[in-house]
Design a protein around this motif. Structure first.
Motif, PDB file in Angstrom:
ATOM      1  N   THR A  11     -47.686  63.970 107.161  1.00  0.00           N
ATOM      2  CA  THR A  11     -47.489  62.273 107.074  1.00  0.00           C
ATOM      3  C   THR A  11     -46.062  61.835 106.623  1.00  0.00           C
ATOM      4  OG1 THR A  11     -50.080  62.185 106.923  1.00  0.00           O
ATOM      5  CG2 THR A  11     -48.752  60.222 106.645  1.00  0.00           C
ATOM      6  N   ALA A  12     -45.450  62.459 105.937  1.00  0.00           N
ATOM      7  CA  ALA A  12     -44.376  61.950 105.179  1.00  0.00           C
ATOM      8  C   ALA A  12     -43.075  62.452 106.035  1.00  0.00           C
ATOM      9  CB  ALA A  12     -44.136  62.588 103.583  1.00  0.00           C
ATOM     10  N   PHE A  13     -43.323  63.333 106.729  1.00  0.00           N
ATOM     11  CA  PHE A  13     -42.343  64.087 107.650  1.00  0.00           C
ATOM     12  C   PHE A  13     -41.324  62.910 108.355  1.00  0.00           C
ATOM     13  CE2 PHE A  13     -39.822  66.392 111.046  1.00  0.00           C
ATOM     14  CZ  PHE A  13     -39.527  67.533 110.095  1.00  0.00           C
ATOM     15  N   TYR A  14     -41.974  62.120 109.309  1.00  0.00           N
ATOM     16  CA  TYR A  14     -41.147  61.038 109.901  1.00  0.00           C
ATOM     17  C   TYR A  14     -41.144  59.846 109.101  1.00  0.00           C
ATOM     18  CZ  TYR A  14     -41.222  64.269 114.123  1.00  0.00           C
ATOM     19  OH  TYR A  14     -41.207  65.047 114.898  1.00  0.00           O
ATOM     20  N   LEU A  15     -42.158  59.432 108.373  1.00  0.00           N
ATOM     21  CA  LEU A  15     -42.446  58.297 107.536  1.00  0.00           C
ATOM     22  C   LEU A  15     -41.083  58.086 106.544  1.00  0.00           C
ATOM     23  CD1 LEU A  15     -43.833  55.707 107.077  1.00  0.00           C
ATOM     24  CD2 LEU A  15     -45.339  57.113 105.278  1.00  0.00           C
ATOM     25  N   GLN A  16     -40.697  59.194 106.079  1.00  0.00           N
ATOM     26  CA  GLN A  16     -39.596  58.921 104.995  1.00  0.00           C
ATOM     27  C   GLN A  16     -38.150  58.688 105.611  1.00  0.00           C
ATOM     28  OE1 GLN A  16     -38.816  62.958 103.527  1.00  0.00           O
ATOM     29  NE2 GLN A  16     -39.194  64.010 105.406  1.00  0.00           N
ATOM     30  N   HIS A  17     -38.155  58.855 106.911  1.00  0.00           N
ATOM     31  CA  HIS A  17     -36.826  58.462 107.639  1.00  0.00           C
ATOM     32  C   HIS A  17     -36.997  57.089 108.114  1.00  0.00           C
ATOM     33  CE1 HIS A  17     -35.486  62.552 107.556  1.00  0.00           C
ATOM     34  NE2 HIS A  17     -36.426  63.041 107.815  1.00  0.00           N
ATOM     35  N   CYS A  18     -38.298  56.729 108.348  1.00  0.00           N
ATOM     36  CA  CYS A  18     -38.604  55.330 109.031  1.00  0.00           C
ATOM     37  C   CYS A  18     -38.268  54.241 107.638  1.00  0.00           C
ATOM     38  CB  CYS A  18     -39.729  55.290 109.327  1.00  0.00           C
ATOM     39  SG  CYS A  18     -40.366  55.857 110.932  1.00  0.00           S
ATOM     40  N   VAL A  19     -38.930  54.739 106.454  1.00  0.00           N
ATOM     41  CA  VAL A  19     -38.454  53.989 105.666  1.00  0.00           C
ATOM     42  C   VAL A  19     -37.055  54.040 105.077  1.00  0.00           C
ATOM     43  CG1 VAL A  19     -38.865  54.002 103.030  1.00  0.00           C
ATOM     44  CG2 VAL A  19     -40.626  54.529 104.364  1.00  0.00           C
ATOM     45  N   LYS A  20     -36.371  55.155 105.234  1.00  0.00           N
ATOM     46  CA  LYS A  20     -34.943  55.135 104.788  1.00  0.00           C
ATOM     47  C   LYS A  20     -34.133  54.295 105.738  1.00  0.00           C
ATOM     48  CE  LYS A  20     -30.972  58.389 104.128  1.00  0.00           C
ATOM     49  NZ  LYS A  20     -30.553  59.728 104.375  1.00  0.00           N
ATOM     50  N   ALA A  21     -34.457  54.270 106.976  1.00  0.00           N
ATOM     51  CA  ALA A  21     -33.512  53.644 108.085  1.00  0.00           C
ATOM     52  C   ALA A  21     -33.991  51.902 107.854  1.00  0.00           C
ATOM     53  CB  ALA A  21     -34.225  53.739 109.521  1.00  0.00           C
ATOM     54  N   CYS A  22     -35.278  51.495 107.404  1.00  0.00           N
ATOM     55  CA  CYS A  22     -35.549  49.946 107.158  1.00  0.00           C
ATOM     56  C   CYS A  22     -34.808  49.679 105.924  1.00  0.00           C
ATOM     57  CB  CYS A  22     -36.953  49.802 106.815  1.00  0.00           C
ATOM     58  SG  CYS A  22     -37.898  49.988 108.674  1.00  0.00           S
ATOM     59  N   GLU A  23     -34.766  50.529 104.912  1.00  0.00           N
ATOM     60  CA  GLU A  23     -34.058  50.213 103.617  1.00  0.00           C
ATOM     61  C   GLU A  23     -32.508  49.998 103.790  1.00  0.00           C
ATOM     62  OE1 GLU A  23     -36.757  52.432 100.396  1.00  0.00           O
ATOM     63  OE2 GLU A  23     -35.132  53.387 101.335  1.00  0.00           O
ATOM     64  N   ALA A  24     -32.014  50.903 104.783  1.00  0.00           N
ATOM     65  CA  ALA A  24     -30.523  50.577 105.246  1.00  0.00           C
ATOM     66  C   ALA A  24     -30.205  49.577 106.148  1.00  0.00           C
ATOM     67  CB  ALA A  24     -30.150  51.812 105.754  1.00  0.00           C
ATOM     68  N   GLY A  25     -31.159  48.732 106.746  1.00  0.00           N
ATOM     69  CA  GLY A  25     -30.958  47.716 107.369  1.00  0.00           C
ATOM     70  C   GLY A  25     -31.419  47.792 108.911  1.00  0.00           C
ATOM     71  N   VAL A  26     -32.028  48.735 109.306  1.00  0.00           N
ATOM     72  CA  VAL A  26     -32.660  48.817 110.540  1.00  0.00           C
ATOM     73  C   VAL A  26     -33.956  48.015 110.564  1.00  0.00           C
ATOM     74  CG1 VAL A  26     -33.605  50.340 112.609  1.00  0.00           C
ATOM     75  CG2 VAL A  26     -31.533  51.025 111.033  1.00  0.00           C
ATOM     76  N   GLU A  27     -34.018  46.980 111.546  1.00  0.00           N
ATOM     77  CA  GLU A  27     -35.192  46.054 111.147  1.00  0.00           C
ATOM     78  C   GLU A  27     -36.392  46.803 111.661  1.00  0.00           C
ATOM     79  OE1 GLU A  27     -34.523  42.899 114.016  1.00  0.00           O
ATOM     80  OE2 GLU A  27     -32.860  41.985 112.914  1.00  0.00           O
ATOM     81  N   ARG A  28     -36.730  47.539 112.479  1.00  0.00           N
ATOM     82  CA  ARG A  28     -38.009  48.288 112.775  1.00  0.00           C
ATOM     83  C   ARG A  28     -37.690  49.572 113.015  1.00  0.00           C
ATOM     84  NH1 ARG A  28     -37.040  43.187 115.191  1.00  0.00           N
ATOM     85  NH2 ARG A  28     -38.834  41.597 114.850  1.00  0.00           N
ATOM     86  N   SER A  29     -38.545  50.462 112.605  1.00  0.00           N
ATOM     87  CA  SER A  29     -38.461  52.037 113.035  1.00  0.00           C
ATOM     88  C   SER A  29     -39.888  52.326 113.439  1.00  0.00           C
ATOM     89  CB  SER A  29     -38.175  52.727 111.707  1.00  0.00           C
ATOM     90  OG  SER A  29     -38.701  52.577 110.580  1.00  0.00           O
ATOM     91  N   HIS A  30     -39.906  53.316 114.378  1.00  0.00           N
ATOM     92  CA  HIS A  30     -41.340  53.486 115.003  1.00  0.00           C
ATOM     93  C   HIS A  30     -41.694  55.003 115.085  1.00  0.00           C
ATOM     94  CE1 HIS A  30     -41.229  49.515 117.041  1.00  0.00           C
ATOM     95  NE2 HIS A  30     -39.967  49.506 116.732  1.00  0.00           N
ATOM     96  N   ILE A  31     -43.136  55.198 114.887  1.00  0.00           N
ATOM     97  CA  ILE A  31     -43.536  56.717 115.114  1.00  0.00           C
ATOM     98  C   ILE A  31     -44.535  56.585 116.281  1.00  0.00           C
ATOM     99  CG2 ILE A  31     -44.631  58.690 114.061  1.00  0.00           C
ATOM    100  CD1 ILE A  31     -43.710  57.642 111.468  1.00  0.00           C
ATOM    101  N   LEU A  32     -44.163  57.342 117.625  1.00  0.00           N
ATOM    102  CA  LEU A  32     -44.856  57.226 118.728  1.00  0.00           C
ATOM    103  C   LEU A  32     -45.295  58.497 119.029  1.00  0.00           C
ATOM    104  CD1 LEU A  32     -42.789  54.978 120.739  1.00  0.00           C
ATOM    105  CD2 LEU A  32     -44.383  54.353 119.172  1.00  0.00           C
ATOM    106  N   PRO A  33     -46.773  58.983 119.637  1.00  0.00           N
ATOM    107  CA  PRO A  33     -47.200  60.007 120.249  1.00  0.00           C
ATOM    108  C   PRO A  33     -46.758  60.467 121.618  1.00  0.00           C
ATOM    109  CG  PRO A  33     -48.625  58.229 120.494  1.00  0.00           C
ATOM    110  CD  PRO A  33     -47.690  57.852 119.916  1.00  0.00           C
ATOM    111  N   PHE A  34     -45.613  61.425 121.719  1.00  0.00           N
ATOM    112  CA  PHE A  34     -45.321  61.575 123.093  1.00  0.00           C
ATOM    113  C   PHE A  34     -46.350  62.330 124.092  1.00  0.00           C
ATOM    114  CE2 PHE A  34     -44.544  65.914 120.884  1.00  0.00           C
ATOM    115  CZ  PHE A  34     -45.373  66.692 121.631  1.00  0.00           C
ATOM    116  N   ALA A  35     -47.553  62.391 123.509  1.00  0.00           N
ATOM    117  CA  ALA A  35     -48.578  62.954 124.337  1.00  0.00           C
ATOM    118  C   ALA A  35     -49.215  61.709 125.074  1.00  0.00           C
ATOM    119  CB  ALA A  35     -49.788  63.340 123.390  1.00  0.00           C
ATOM    120  N   VAL A  36     -48.945  60.385 124.855  1.00  0.00           N
ATOM    121  CA  VAL A  36     -49.380  59.435 125.519  1.00  0.00           C
ATOM    122  C   VAL A  36     -48.259  59.001 126.445  1.00  0.00           C
ATOM    123  CG1 VAL A  36     -50.010  56.954 125.411  1.00  0.00           C
ATOM    124  CG2 VAL A  36     -50.666  58.512 123.726  1.00  0.00           C
ATOM    125  N   ASP A  37     -48.455  59.337 127.888  1.00  0.00           N
ATOM    126  CA  ASP A  37     -47.667  58.754 128.974  1.00  0.00           C
ATOM    127  C   ASP A  37     -47.256  57.366 128.879  1.00  0.00           C
ATOM    128  OD1 ASP A  37     -46.123  59.133 131.335  1.00  0.00           O
ATOM    129  OD2 ASP A  37     -47.707  58.537 132.435  1.00  0.00           O
TER     130      ASP A  37
END
Length: 449
Positions: free
Chosen positions: A253-279
Motif C-alpha cells: 500500500t505504501a509503495f506508490y502512496l508515499q510518492h503521491c504524498v511527497k508530490a502533494c506536499e511539494a506543490g503538485v495539486e493532485r496525484s493519482h494511483i490508477l490500475p492499468f488492468a482497467v482499459d
C-alpha cells in the motif's frame, strides 16, 4: 447511425466537455509501470495519451522497466537483487537496465508513431522527445548494503522539460540519471516521476500501476462496503502511511502512496494511483467525475460554498433537465439571478454538481429549502446530504426552528433524513398563497435542534 447511439453519445460528450476545458493547457506527469507494458497495454495507453494531448494537455511520460530488466537478468543467468525496496544494480544489472530502457524507448516511440485509419491514432501527430533531463547521485551504502549503480535523483532540468513541452512535444523520460562525471545510475520510476512533477510543478502526477488504488482500511477484504477511496485528503494519506511498514514491493500500500504524498506536499495539486488492468483508466480518471482510482489531494476537491453571480450559468445548466421532466418547478434566469445569494453549491473542478436555495420566513421562524439538485454523475456519493447539512447550518445561524421542502418525487429521501410529512395548511401564509394545488407537492418539515 442509430437514434439510441445519438441519445447516449450527445449527453455523454457534453458531460465531459467541462473537463476538456478545465485541463486544456495543464501539465500531467504520467508514470507507467513496466508491468503495464509487459502486460500488453502499451498500445491502448499510447492511444489514450495521444487523445489527451490532442485536447491540449502537456504530457511528460515516465516509464518503468522492472519486469523487463528482470527478464534480461534471467536470460543471462543472473539473479535480481533487492534491498530496502530498491534494486541493487551491479555491473550486469546496469547493462540489462540499459538494454531494457533502449528497447522500451523504441517500443514507446513506435506506439506513438502509428496513424492507421479507423484507430484512435488516425490523423494524430505526436512528437516524442527524450533526453538527459535527470542528474543523479549514487545511493551508496545503506545499512551495510552497497547499492552500486543504483542512484537517486539529484536534480531535474525542469526548465528544459518545460521548453520541450511548450514546443508541443511529449517528453519521454527513462529511469536513468547521469552524474556530472558521466556515470550512469539506475533510478526508480516512482522517484523520477515524483521529482519531475515537483520540479515543473505539474498539475497532476498519475501512476498507472499494478494496484487498483488505495483503501484506508486495507486490512478488510474488498467488497461493495469497502470500495477504493477515490479521493484521499493529504492528511488522511499521511496518517495511513504512518501506520504502514516501509514498502518493499509495488503491491504494498505504501509503495506508490508515499510518492503521491511527497508530490502533494511539494506543490503538485493532485496525484493519482490508477490500475492499468482497467482499459481506459487514464480517460476515466481525467474526464469522469469520480474517476477510477485513488486521488490524493491537499484539500477536498469538491468545494461546498455559497453561490455567486458567476455560478448562475452552471446552476441553470444543472437544474434544466430536472425542470424539463417535472421534478423541479421551472425557474427563469432572472429569478435565479435575483435569488443567487440564497443558493448553496458544490463545485468540482470549476463545474457545478449540486445546488439548493434557502428562502426564509422569519415571522414563522422557518425557511424553505428549494431546488435541491445533484447531477446524475455525482449521485450516490453524498453530495445531496452535504448540501442539506449546509442548508441546515445556514437556517440555524438565522435563528430558525425548522426547514421545509415541497417535493413530488423524492419524499422518501427526505423522510430518511429526518423530515416529517405535514399538510399544506402548515405552510407559512406567504408560501401557502403560492402553493400549486394542481401540482399537489408533498410538504415535509424538519425540526432543527
Amino acid at each position: 447511425m442509430s437514434a439510441v447511439f445519438n441519445f447516449t453519445f450527445v449527453p455523454w460528450f457534453r458531460s465531459v466537455a467541462p473537463y476538456i476545458h478545465t485541463h486544456r493547457g495543464k501539465t500531467f506527469v504520467v508514470a507507467v509501470a513496466g508491468e503495464a507494458i509487459a502486460a500488453g497495454k502499451l498500445q491502448n495507453i499510447a492511444q489514450d495519451l495521444a487523445l489527451i494531448q490532442s485536447m491540449g494537455v502537456k504530457i511528460v511520460l515516465v516509464h518503468g522497466f522492472r519486469p523487463q530488466v528482470n527478464e534480461q537478468l534471467r536470460a543471462k543467468g543472473h539473479e535480481a537483487k533487492y534491498s530496502h525496496g530498491m534494486r541493487i544494480t551491479d555491473a550486469v544489472a546496469l547493462d540489462c537496465a540499459q538494454e531494457a530502457a533502449g528497447q522500451l524507448r523504441y517500443e514507446i516511440e513506435a506506439a506513438f508513431s502509428q496513424g492507421l485509419p479507423n484507430t484512435p491514432m488516425a490523423g494524430s501527430t505526436v512528437r516524442v522527445i527524450s533526453g538527459n533531463f535527470i542528474t543523479a547521485r549514487p545511493v551508496g551504502v545503506v545499512d551495510g548494503v552497497d547499492f552500486k549503480h543504483s542512484g537517486l535523483v539529484r536534480k531535474v532540468d525542469g526548465s528544459g522539460i518545460r521548453r520541450t513541452l511548450d514546443f508541443g512535444a511529449m517528453v519521454l523520460i527513462s529511469p536513468f540519471g547521469f552524474s556530472p562525471t558521466g556515470e550512469a545510475f539506475n533510478l526508480t520510476m516512482e522517484e523520477v516521476a515524483t521529482s519531475v512533477a515537483t520540479s515543473i510543478q505539474a498539475d497532476k502526477l498519475i501512476f498507472l500501476t499494478e494496484i487498483p488504488g488505495i483503501r484506508v482500511d486495507s486490512e478488510l477484504p474488498e467488497s461493495e462496503d469497502n470500495p477504493i477511496d477515490t479521493e484521499l485528503p493529504l492528511d488522511a494519506a499521511r496518517k495511513l502511511l504512518a501506520t504502514l511498514a516501509p514498502a518493499q514491493r509495488p503491491t504494498d500500500t505504501a509503495f506508490y502512496l508515499q510518492h503521491c504524498v511527497k508530490a502533494c506536499e511539494a506543490g503538485v495539486e493532485r496525484s493519482h494511483i490508477l490500475p492499468f488492468a482497467v482499459d481506459g483508466a487514464l480517460l476515466l480518471e481525467i474526464y469522469v467525475h469520480d474517476g477510477i482510482g485513488t486521488m490524493v489531494i491537499d484539500e477536498k476537491l469538491e468545494s461546498l460554498r455559497e453561490a455567486t453571480v458567476d455560478d448562475i450559468g452552471g446552476i441553470l445548466q444543472l437544474i434544466e433537465p430536472f425542470e424539463r421532466d417535472g421534478t423541479l418547478v421551472k425557474r427563469s434566469r432572472t429569478e435565479i439571478e435575483r435569488d443567487i445569494n440564497q443558493y448553496t453549491v458544490i463545485e468540482h473542478d470549476g463545474v457545478i454538481f449540486g445546488c439548493a436555495a434557502l428562502y426564509p420566513f422569519p415571522e414563522e421562524r422557518t425557511a424553505e429549502m428549494a431546488a435541491l439538485t445533484v447531477s446524475p454523475q455525482a449521485q450516490s456519493v453524498g453530495d445531496g446530504e452535504r448540501i442539506l447539512k449546509r442548508i441546515e447550518q445556514r437556517a440555524k445561524a438565522m435563528g430558525f426552528d425548522s426547514i421545509f421542502v415541497l417535493t413530488t418525487r423524492t419524499m422518501h429521501w427526505f423522510i430518511k433524513r429526518g423530515f416529517t410529512p405535514v399538510e399544506p395548511d402548515w405552510l407559512p401564509e406567504a408560501r401557502k398563497r403560492k402553493y400549486n394545488w394542481d401540482r399537489r407537492s408533498q410538504v415535509l418539515v424538519k425540526k432543527l435542534n
